[in-house]
Design an enzyme around this catalytic site. Structure first.
Site, short mmCIF file in Angstrom:
data_model
loop_
_atom_site.label_atom_id
_atom_site.label_comp_id
_atom_site.label_asym_id
_atom_site.label_seq_id
_atom_site.Cartn_x
_atom_site.Cartn_y
_atom_site.Cartn_z
CE1 TYR A 75 1.66 5.11 -6.25
CE2 TYR A 75 3.79 5.99 -6.87
CZ TYR A 75 2.99 4.92 -6.57
OH TYR A 75 3.51 3.65 -6.58
CE LYS A 83 0.75 3.68 -9.33
NZ LYS A 83 2.13 3.64 -9.87
#
Length: 165
Positions: free
Chosen positions: A70, A98
């Site tokens: 992330y 992400k």
């Protein structure tokens, strides 16, 4: 059986991230996919991030468990550089990112990683179409909980290359 759950399990402390990941695996009694954020507050260098994520991936109890990175520098003040993501993408248990940094960074990573083993997902609603136009495969979006049908339609259109309608 209809959807895969990705569990947030990140920490800026490597040992804590490993312990949390292993506890999730044990609690669920099998492999799981987990979202792990970059090093917030302590802002490690790229080499530190590389070591953190590799140690974390190597410490998972199940070889079928996976990690999605992330990268959210606007909230952590710590960014995974594209070259670091590309290096991490070579680990068999690190399956995606992400990405919130930018469409340009997403495209750079997409062009240099294997799409059969590593996927880029948009982490920012206003970047979904732009990232998908460059090869991202979808989104991990909090807003999608409010309008799931709309986000499914958006991602399905993106996967088909339909960016006009």
């Amino acid at each position: 059986d209809k959807c895969q759950i990705i569990i947030a399990a990140g920490s800026n402390n490597t040992i804590e991230a490993i312990d949390l990941s292993n506890a999730i695996e044990d609690k669920l009694g099998g492999p799981v996919t987990m979202l792990h954020v970059t090093g917030y507050y302590n802002i490690p260098p790229q080499e530190g991030l590389l070591k953190h994520f590799i140690k974390l991936a190597d410490s998972l109890h199940y070889r079928e468990s996976n990690i999605v990175l992330y990268n959210v520098p606007s909230r952590t003040i710590c960014s995974l550089a594209p070259e670091t993501i590309i290096q991490l993408a070579k680990h068999p248990q690190i399956i995606g990112v992400k990405e919130v940094a930018s469409v340009a960074q997403a495209e750079y990573v997409i062009r240099r990683t294997d799409p059969t083993t590593f996927r880029v997902l948009s982490g920012e609603d206003d970047l979904i179409a732009g990232m998908m136009a460059k090869g991202a495969v979808g989104t991990i979006s909090g807003s999608a909980n409010l309008a799931p049908k709309l986000f499914v339609e958006l991602c399905e259109a993106g996967l088909k290359g339909d960016f006009i309608s």
